[in-house]
Motif scaffolding. Structure first.
Motif, short mmCIF file in Angstrom:
data_model
loop_
_atom_site.label_atom_id
_atom_site.label_comp_id
_atom_site.label_asym_id
_atom_site.label_seq_id
_atom_site.Cartn_x
_atom_site.Cartn_y
_atom_site.Cartn_z
N ALA C 118 0.85 -1.20 0.00
CA ALA C 118 0.00 0.00 0.00
C ALA C 118 0.88 1.25 0.00
CB ALA C 118 -0.92 0.01 1.22
N VAL C 119 0.41 2.27 -0.68
CA VAL C 119 1.11 3.55 -0.71
C VAL C 119 0.15 4.61 -0.21
CG1 VAL C 119 2.11 5.33 -2.21
CG2 VAL C 119 2.63 2.92 -2.64
N ILE C 120 0.61 5.45 0.72
CA ILE C 120 -0.21 6.57 1.18
C ILE C 120 0.40 7.86 0.64
CG2 ILE C 120 -1.18 7.81 3.16
CD1 ILE C 120 -0.99 5.20 4.75
N LEU C 121 -0.36 8.55 -0.17
CA LEU C 121 0.11 9.81 -0.76
C LEU C 121 -0.17 10.93 0.24
CD1 LEU C 121 -1.50 9.33 -4.29
CD2 LEU C 121 0.86 8.80 -3.62
N ALA C 122 0.89 11.63 0.63
CA ALA C 122 0.74 12.73 1.60
C ALA C 122 1.71 13.85 1.25
CB ALA C 122 0.98 12.20 3.02
N MET C 123 1.71 14.22 -0.04
CA MET C 123 2.73 15.16 -0.53
C MET C 123 2.36 16.62 -0.30
SD MET C 123 2.37 12.34 -2.69
CE MET C 123 1.73 12.75 -4.30
N GLY C 124 1.15 16.89 0.18
CA GLY C 124 0.80 18.28 0.45
C GLY C 124 0.46 19.07 -0.80
N CYS C 125 0.65 20.37 -0.71
CA CYS C 125 0.27 21.23 -1.83
C CYS C 125 1.34 22.27 -2.09
CB CYS C 125 -1.07 21.90 -1.54
SG CYS C 125 -1.07 22.84 -0.01
N VAL C 286 -11.50 9.65 -4.05
CA VAL C 286 -11.34 8.57 -3.06
C VAL C 286 -12.70 8.11 -2.54
CG1 VAL C 286 -9.05 9.28 -2.24
CG2 VAL C 286 -11.10 10.23 -1.15
N ASP C 287 -12.69 6.92 -1.92
CA ASP C 287 -13.89 6.45 -1.22
C ASP C 287 -13.73 6.73 0.28
OD1 ASP C 287 -12.21 4.52 -0.20
OD2 ASP C 287 -12.92 2.92 -1.51
N ASP C 288 -14.63 6.19 1.08
CA ASP C 288 -14.58 6.51 2.50
C ASP C 288 -13.44 5.80 3.23
OD1 ASP C 288 -16.00 4.24 1.84
OD2 ASP C 288 -17.23 4.26 3.64
N THR C 289 -12.64 4.99 2.52
CA THR C 289 -11.42 4.46 3.13
C THR C 289 -10.20 5.25 2.67
OG1 THR C 289 -10.89 2.86 1.39
CG2 THR C 289 -12.45 2.15 3.08
N PHE C 290 -10.44 6.34 1.96
CA PHE C 290 -9.38 7.19 1.39
C PHE C 290 -8.54 6.47 0.34
CE2 PHE C 290 -10.59 9.13 5.32
CZ PHE C 290 -10.77 10.44 4.94
N MET C 291 -9.11 5.38 -0.21
CA MET C 291 -8.42 4.69 -1.29
C MET C 291 -8.81 5.34 -2.62
SD MET C 291 -7.70 0.68 -1.82
CE MET C 291 -9.09 0.09 -2.74
N THR C 292 -7.81 5.49 -3.48
CA THR C 292 -8.05 6.09 -4.79
C THR C 292 -8.60 5.04 -5.76
OG1 THR C 292 -5.86 5.55 -5.65
CG2 THR C 292 -6.04 7.59 -4.36
N SER C 293 -8.71 5.42 -7.01
CA SER C 293 -9.21 4.47 -8.02
C SER C 293 -8.20 3.35 -8.28
CB SER C 293 -9.52 5.21 -9.32
OG SER C 293 -8.32 5.76 -9.85
N VAL C 294 -6.96 3.54 -7.85
CA VAL C 294 -5.94 2.48 -8.02
C VAL C 294 -5.83 1.70 -6.72
CG1 VAL C 294 -3.50 2.00 -8.47
CG2 VAL C 294 -4.67 3.83 -9.73
N ILE C 297 -3.53 2.35 -3.37
CA ILE C 297 -2.99 3.72 -3.28
C ILE C 297 -4.02 4.60 -2.56
CG2 ILE C 297 -2.15 5.75 -4.51
CD1 ILE C 297 -0.95 3.97 -6.60
N PHE C 298 -3.59 5.15 -1.42
CA PHE C 298 -4.44 5.98 -0.58
C PHE C 298 -3.96 7.43 -0.65
CE2 PHE C 298 -4.72 1.67 0.82
CZ PHE C 298 -6.00 1.49 1.32
N SER C 299 -4.83 8.35 -0.31
CA SER C 299 -4.44 9.76 -0.35
C SER C 299 -5.07 10.49 0.83
CB SER C 299 -4.91 10.38 -1.67
OG SER C 299 -4.62 11.76 -1.71
N CYS C 300 -4.33 11.43 1.43
CA CYS C 300 -4.87 12.18 2.57
C CYS C 300 -4.15 13.51 2.74
CB CYS C 300 -4.75 11.35 3.85
SG CYS C 300 -3.08 10.85 4.23
N GLY C 301 -4.79 14.40 3.44
CA GLY C 301 -4.19 15.71 3.71
C GLY C 301 -4.35 16.65 2.53
N ASN C 302 -3.46 17.62 2.44
CA ASN C 302 -3.61 18.66 1.42
C ASN C 302 -3.34 18.17 0.00
OD1 ASN C 302 -4.49 20.61 3.13
ND2 ASN C 302 -2.56 21.75 3.23
N VAL C 303 -2.76 17.00 -0.16
CA VAL C 303 -2.60 16.47 -1.51
C VAL C 303 -3.94 15.95 -2.04
CG1 VAL C 303 -2.05 14.03 -1.03
CG2 VAL C 303 -1.00 15.18 -2.99
N GLY C 321 -4.56 6.15 7.31
CA GLY C 321 -3.57 5.19 7.78
C GLY C 321 -4.22 3.91 8.27
N GLN C 322 -5.30 4.06 9.03
CA GLN C 322 -6.01 2.88 9.55
C GLN C 322 -6.54 2.02 8.41
OE1 GLN C 322 -8.94 4.72 12.02
NE2 GLN C 322 -7.42 5.39 13.54
N HIS C 323 -7.11 2.68 7.41
CA HIS C 323 -7.67 1.93 6.28
C HIS C 323 -6.57 1.25 5.46
CE1 HIS C 323 -11.77 3.05 7.01
NE2 HIS C 323 -11.47 4.35 7.01
#
Lengths: 496, 131, 421
Positions: C118-125, C286-294, C297-303, C321-323
């Motif tokens: 799993a990858v969590i995208l948290a690169m900000g803006c 994203v869905d309610d688990t913060f997972m993207t269409s891939v 791969i999850f995404s959260c925060g300002n990214v 993170g939990q998801h």
């Protein structure tokens, strides 16, 4: 400072630097003076970066001769100088059947000029080259190319320097005296003076100022500003070759090519240039109306373009000899003046000056021979050290090797363009000694991406302070008149 | 002569627009029942905030001081409690004259009782000794 | 993926890209959820992201019930991160990311590939620039984005100018107006294109009003003047079409122009990985688990979407993170695999919602922004006959709205709609 030279070149644009590099092949004491803090600060860094095939110019004209010759020289030159160049070809498109005969006329012209490989393509053939392009037919010129104009200028200058030509940056010529025994004393604003036997006027937008200083009348340069948009690399690949509409009447009058899309060697796309006559040769302002026009025209040609794809605007000035009421383009003037012995005069070198520069340089060297002996220097090395591609453009294996070899390649300073610490350090340690932020930008590409330095400028500042002990006052954007900072927040600042 | 001062309450995200009636002496007017002339807030906390804001606004201020011998050039600092707005410039003058030596830890008192505010300027960043 | 010659490939359960507030909270949550093999990659020399330069107070009011400065807020997460002994690569940059979760990371002396479950995208803006908003004029020095000036000032001890104009009433610009004033600069004015401020009311009061710095709404910069250093800007009022009114144009002398004109989620890697994007948020769908269409791969925060408060970033990222941890523990399968997703559509008055779809299997926080400022309205979340109504005294585009949606409302049907009534 007082220096004696055989040949002195005024102007560090692509033409001046090409002449410097050509003269560096010979055993001759040559130098170049440039008013800005670096070479390539005028029209040479403010253009489309197109290497023209040469089918547009009247057969027999100087422009036709030096362009076609310069175009043919460009592959070897760019290879030797480690400058990025791509022969992507150009489609000159007839949008309707009435424009089609014009294409054949252009082809005839080009054939007469010696342009290689010209072919008129039908709609299907041209769409194979650029899918989706509108129009009924097109003239395809495979020798049309794109090149990084500032990297070419810098490459020429650095190679000339390596082969013995002196570069005096930040030296603005304010007066020229003709010595009674022949030769010249060239006086600069700084108070420095340079003596020379042969003087070459490659001052571009200021060329007529130089002839005025020598008492030669009859020249005037009419600056014509062209504005551009730079688009995000997201659209890289959507424009596969140069695409120009078959010349419209208005574009012909303006003497510019008319606004169009031009891919750059680095993967951006330019929209522009426009053409507007101005009094001030260095009025590089972009204007609201023209910007809106470029956005409209760009959108029409490239529907995939979005508002978020605009990353920067810039403008450049063409050194035109034709006043607004005449329009169009006059032929280049490249002359060994009979009335002022030893003065070689270049006037009105606008487009295709970039393409023509190596051929002009050879021509000028031929004129220099009328005044001083040019014996080949056996030590001349045409090759500039370094690499054409940026780190980011290398293969994974090459990148891994570089990072393992030199840890500074593993550290990214400019995140948008993925420019490494090593590349920024190389840029600042450039042989010409140019020390502005723009100098670093043109050499190392840092801050040229979509965030426009928001991320990397603080990092570059830290790097220069740590590595070279720079103080806030040492950071200049383009030169002495453009300081970036006013000082420390706390003058008695902390020390590492 | 009374004047009305409009404030945007910052106590909670509601951001109420609060109107306060001030007398010529700059004090909040009081009606016949002794209630202060504060209108527009939806809660009592807003009224209290508005009173304070008009009579003696309090602010936390932040700045940085230079660090010598640290792995970072600056250590950020702030007042550990709000200070009167009118004292901000006096406190800043003291901050401006201060330098510190690494190491610095969050919470370290950098200036005690600046400008007689009975607060402390504390460090808000850890700065280790330069390696 | 084919093994690249001479380049090391390592396997990891979770890779978190970015060590700002989002990445820190997400990585800690992954570890707390019982997945030990987690690596955080941070491009700066230190963790904490942009919080390190945000030295003003006001962070943590929701998360810690305290008004902290940015570095203090970051330090709390960094301490927890260190205590959990989570692997981290600092001064490291992700050069590329593939849809099958291969992360190319470059550090001093080493370039390597990491295959992550799993990858969590948290690169900000990043900040919107002069070029992005097409401000006409020349190109003198002295034009900075507010955040770049803040970095130079607060971290590098550099004063960018003495006489300042600010375009845009975003919070960073307001904060910088006060900061530069306190350090002796003269801040002339703040200009805002919109008819309302895009910053928090607290910052208008404490950063502008306290120091008598005027804010001109419906006003923009029409020209930048100066060949060397900035000499001044021309400003003009704008009409309802946001076009400048020529007769109102005036010159404001200044040596510095700060731009605080919006933030753009930094999603170059996300696009590269083939993730579906939301054109409104500029972030992933994203869905309610913060997972993207891939998958994975999850995404959260300002990214994912630009937040108003860091507290919400932390809370959202903890969930992501939990998801992500649950996804890895379930053998790299979505927790609600197979369940039909219910899409969420922004209706009247709503600019966007986050997430854009739900599995219906759990309660979730619905984040949203409104299109204009209002008072005394109701936010309504509808799913067929079912609905949630939340009364709001104040709605403002600058402020994110969070509504808890129970699974009984979120499940069933095929589309939810959110609107302002």
């Amino acid at each position: 400072m007082n220096s004696n030279y055989d040949v002195l070149i005024i102007g560090g644009g692509v033409v001046g630097c090409a002449i410097a590099r050509e003269l560096s092949k010979y055993d001759v004491k040559a130098a170049l003076v440039e008013k800005e803090a670096d070479v390539s600060m005028g029209a040479s860094c403010r253009n489309s970066g197109v290497c023209h095939a040469g089918f547009k110019y009247a057969p027999g004209s100087l422009r036709a001769i030096v362009d076609v010759k310069g175009n043919a020289m460009m592959d070897d030159l760019c290879r030797d100088l480690k400058v990025k160049m791509k022969r992507i070809g150009k489609l000159t498109v007839a949008l309707n059947p009435e424009d089609e005969p014009g294409l054949h006329k252009l082809k005839e012209r080009g054939d007469a000029n010696g342009v290689p490989g010209l072919k008129v393509l039908n709609r299907e053939e041209m769409q194979k080259i650029q899918p989706g392009v509108n129009g009924v037919a097109a003239l395809h010129s495979p020798s049309s190319a794109i090149v990084s104009p500032y990297n070419l200028t810098i490459g020429l200058a650095e190679n000339a320097l390596a082969n013995g030509v002196n570069f005096h940056l930040g030296q603005e010529v304010v007066a020229i005296e003709k010595k009674p025994e022949g030769g010249f004393v060239v006086r600069c604003k700084s108070g420095d003076a340079f003596e020379t036997k042969v003087l070459i006027n490659s001052a571009g937008l200021y060329a007529a100022h130089i002839t005025d200083m020598l008492g030669i009348s009859g020249f005037k340069i009419y600056p014509a500003r062209g504005e551009y948009y730079i688009l995000d690399k997201r659209l890289n690949g959507t424009v596969k070759c140069l695409i120009y509409p078959a010349q419209s009447k208005s574009a012909e009058h303006s003497g510019g090519g008319g606004a169009h899309l031009t891919p750059t060697v680095d993967g951006n796309i330019l929209i522009g240039p426009t053409a507007q006559y101005l009094d001030d040769p260095e009025d590089y302002a972009c204007t609201a109306d023209v910007m809106a026009q470029l956005r409209r025209e760009g959108q029409a040609i490239l529907p995939a373009m979005r508002g978020t794809d605009f990353i920067r605007n810039f403008a450049g000035s063409r050194a035109k000899q034709t006043p607004p009421e005449v329009g169009g383009n006059a032929d280049f003037i490249i002359e060994d003046r009979k009335d002022v012995k030893g003065f070689i005069n270049l006037m009105g070198i606008e487009s295709p000056g970039l393409t023509s520069s190596p051929a002009i340089a050879e021509m000028v060297a031929g004129m220099v021979k009328n005044h001083v002996a040019l014996n080949p220097d056996p030590a001349f090395n045409p090759v500039r050290p370094g690499r054409v591609d940026f780190f980011e453009e290398l293969s994974a294996e090459e990148k891994a090797d570089l990072v393992a070899e030199d840890p500074d390649y593993g550290e990214i300073i400019c995140r948008c363009e993925k420019i490494t610490k090593r590349e920024v350090l190389d840029a600042i340690r450039n042989p010409l000694g140019a020390r502005t932020l723009v100098s670093i930008k043109y050499r190392g590409r840092a801050s040229m991406g979509r965030c426009q330095g928001g991320f990397c400028v603080p990092r570059i500042v830290r790097l220069l302070r740590d590595e070279f002990g720079w103080k806030p006052e040492d950071f200049l954007e383009r030169g002495k008149t453009s300081p970036m900072f006013v000082g420390n927040v706390r003058p008695k600042g902390g020390a590492a | 002569m009374s004047t009305t001062k409009e404030l945007t309450c910052v106590v909670c995200p509601n951001g109420c627009t609060i109107a306060v009636e001030l007398g010529a002496d700059g004090k909040i007017l009081v009606d016949a029942e002794g209630k202060p002339a504060i209108k527009g807030s939806v809660c009592k906390r807003g009224d209290e905030w508005a009173k304070q804001e008009v009579e003696n606004p309090m602010r936390t201020i932040a700045s940085s001081v230079p660090v010598s011998g640290g792995d970072s050039l600056m250590a950020s600092v702030r007042t550990n409690r709000p200070i009167p707005l009118g004292k901000v410039m006096a406190v800043m003058a003291e901050v401006r004259g201060r330098t510190v030596t690494a190491p610095v830890a969050i919470g370290d008192v950098i200036i005690a009782n600046p400008a007689g505010t009975d607060t402390d300027i504390i460090a808000t960043r850890n700065v280790a000794k330069a390696s | 993926m084919s093994e690249k010659k001479g380049i090391q490939t390592v396997q990891r359960d979770v890779v978190v890209i970015g060590g700002g507030p989002a990445g820190l909270a997400a990585a800690i949550a992954v570890k707390e959820a019982g997945v030990d093999d987690v690596l955080l990659v941070e491009r700066d020399r230190v963790l904490g992201g942009i919080l390190n330069q945000c030295i003003h107070d006001g962070f943590g009011l929701h998360r810690f019930k305290e008004a902290l400065s940015g570095p203090e807020y970051a330090a709390r997460y960094i301490q927890s991160f260190r205590e959990k002994k989570i692997d981290v690569m600092e001064n490291a940059i992700v050069l590329s990311l593939t849809g099958d979760r291969v992360v190319e990371v470059s550090t001093r002396g080493k370039l390597q590939y990491i295959q992550a479950k799993a990858v969590i995208l948290a690169m900000g803006c990043r900040e919107r620039t002069r070029g992005a908003i097409s401000i006409p004029g020349s190109r003198p020095s002295g034009v900075y984005t507010a955040g770049a000036a803040q970095n130079l000032m607060n971290l590098e001890n550099i004063m960018v100018g003495k006489r300042v104009a600010i375009l845009g009433s975003g919070d960073i610009g307001l904060i910088m107006a006060r900061r530069m004033t306190l350090e002796g600069a003269k801040v002339e004015s703040v200009f805002e294109l919109l008819p309302y401020s895009s910053g928090l009311p607290r910052n208008i009061q404490q950063c502008l009003n306290d120091y008598d710095i005027p804010l001109f709404l419906s006003t923009t910069v029409t020209d930048i003047v100066g060949k060397g250093r900035l000499e001044g800007v021309k400003v003009a009022q704008v009409g309802e079409d946001r076009a400048p009114i020529a007769s109102t144009e005036r010159f404001v002398p200044c040596d510095t122009l700060l731009l605080s004109v919006g933030l753009i989620p930094e999603n170059e890697l996300t696009r590269e990985a083939g993730v579906e994007m939301d054109p409104i948020t500029g972030g992933a769908v994203v869905d309610d688990t913060f997972m993207t269409s891939v998958p994975g791969i999850f995404s959260c925060g300002n990214v994912l979407h630009v937040h108003d408060l860091v507290d919400w970033v932390s809370m959202e990222s903890e969930q992501a993170g939990q998801h992500a941890a649950a996804y890895v523990k379930a053998g790299a399968k979505p927790a609600a695999a197979g369940a039909a997703k219910v899409s969420i559509k922004p209706g009247d008055g709503i600019r966007y919602t986050l997430p854009q779809s739900v599995s219906g299997g759990q309660d979730f926080i619905l984040s949203m922004r409104v299109t204009a400022p209002w008072r005394d309205r109701t936010v309504v979340v509808r799913n067929g006959e079912k609905s949630i109504r939340k009364k709001m005294v104040r709605l403002h585009p600058a402020e994110m709205i969070r509504v808890k949606v129970g699974k009984e409302v979120a499940s069933g049907g095929n589309a939810m709609e959110v609107s302002v009534e």
